[in-house]
Design an enzyme around this catalytic site. Structure first.
Site, PDB file in Angstrom:
ATOM      1  N   LEU A 126       0.820  -1.222   0.000  1.00  8.82           N
ATOM      2  CA  LEU A 126       0.000   0.000   0.000  1.00  8.82           C
ATOM      3  C   LEU A 126       0.850   1.268   0.000  1.00  8.82           C
ATOM      4  O   LEU A 126       0.518   2.246  -0.655  1.00  8.82           O
ATOM      5  CB  LEU A 126      -0.911  -0.032   1.226  1.00  8.82           C
ATOM      6  N   ASP A 127       1.968   1.241   0.741  1.00  9.70           N
ATOM      7  CA  ASP A 127       2.730   2.482   0.881  1.00  9.70           C
ATOM      8  C   ASP A 127       3.876   2.592  -0.137  1.00  9.70           C
ATOM      9  O   ASP A 127       4.678   3.508  -0.043  1.00  9.70           O
ATOM     10  CB  ASP A 127       3.251   2.645   2.305  1.00  9.70           C
ATOM     11  N   ALA A 128       3.918   1.700  -1.118  1.00  5.64           N
ATOM     12  CA  ALA A 128       5.013   1.749  -2.096  1.00  5.64           C
ATOM     13  C   ALA A 128       4.948   3.023  -2.947  1.00  5.64           C
ATOM     14  O   ALA A 128       5.934   3.755  -3.067  1.00  5.64           O
ATOM     15  CB  ALA A 128       4.983   0.509  -2.984  1.00  5.64           C
ATOM     16  N   LYS A 184       7.522   6.172   9.396  1.00  6.62           N
ATOM     17  CA  LYS A 184       8.302   5.711   8.238  1.00  6.62           C
ATOM     18  C   LYS A 184       8.304   6.761   7.122  1.00  6.62           C
ATOM     19  O   LYS A 184       9.371   7.090   6.571  1.00  6.62           O
ATOM     20  CB  LYS A 184       7.683   4.405   7.729  1.00  6.62           C
ATOM     21  N   MET A 196       5.526   6.360  -1.036  1.00  7.87           N
ATOM     22  CA  MET A 196       6.937   6.524  -0.668  1.00  7.87           C
ATOM     23  C   MET A 196       7.737   7.084  -1.844  1.00  7.87           C
ATOM     24  O   MET A 196       8.571   7.981  -1.675  1.00  7.87           O
ATOM     25  CB  MET A 196       7.528   5.181  -0.257  1.00  7.87           C
TER      26      MET A 196
END
Lengths: 75, 130
Positions: free
Chosen positions: A55-57, B83, A60
């Site tokens: 999900l956070d690829a 993060k 980022m």
């Protein structure tokens, strides 16, 4: 020059919005499924963790490009 | 107490880190064929992914089990926020403090590591122990 900052703000803002919605749904479903089947909690946590990584690829990478726009292109 | 301990999920963080660092060294070596600057820029791009991600894994698996589900979800949100914030801070620090940086190598390696990291967690999953 201002357009670069606006572009970076849109990239970060949209990424944050999408990640927030995705993580909200993911966490909600995890709690719901754990309440239904508590014995599956560990396996559900593993699946949630894997989905969180996928999900956070894109956000980022978006953060990286936005920082490049702010500090290199505009700076 | 024993049965509780035996259900703890084993997180293969060391294996992930070894594979990620091996991949990062290979990518950095390939970029260093272009130039030394590209090589170390690629290495730093990979580190920008690996360090916040290791923090994320460490925080997510702090709580386990159905009784701690609410703590687990809370930790997941906090870990994800931290993060992304760490990633942004590291990028900002690299772009402002490191004067010669080969940006294509940095961003390319970061993107490759992000995608490879997701695939790695899919292939080598944490194993819930019964």
């Amino acid at each position: 020059m201002e357009m670069v900052f606006i572009a970076a703000a849109i990239i970060i803002g949209m990424g944050a919005l999408a990640t927030g919605i995705g993580f909200g749904i993911l966490g909600g479903k995890l709690l719901e499924a754990t309440a239904r089947q508590p014995e599956m909690a560990n396996q559900l946590q593993v699946k949630t963790f894997i989905m969180a990584g996928l999900l956070d690829a894109v956000p980022m990478i978006g953060v990286g490009i936005a920082m490049y726009l702010i500090f290199v292109v505009a700076g | 107490m024993k049965s509780r301990q035996s259900r703890i999920t084993h997180v293969p963080l060391a294996r992930w880190l070894i594979i990620e660092f091996t991949g990062l060294f290979i990518i950095s070596l390939l970029w260093s064929l272009h130039s030394v600057l590209a090589g170390y820029s690629a290495f730093i791009g990979g580190l920008i992914f690996i360090v916040p991600n290791a923090w994320f894994v460490n925080r997510v698996y702090r709580y386990q089990g159905a009784r701690n589900a609410h703590l687990m979800v809370g930790n997941l949100f906090r870990a994800e926020t931290t993060k992304i914030a760490l990633t942004a801070i590291f990028f900002a620090a690299v772009f402002t403090l490191m004067e010669p940086v080969y940006v294509p190598a940095l961003l390319f390696t970061f993107a490759v590591m992000v995608l490879a990291g997701g695939a790695l967690r899919w292939l080598i999953r944490p194993q819930p122990r019964r």
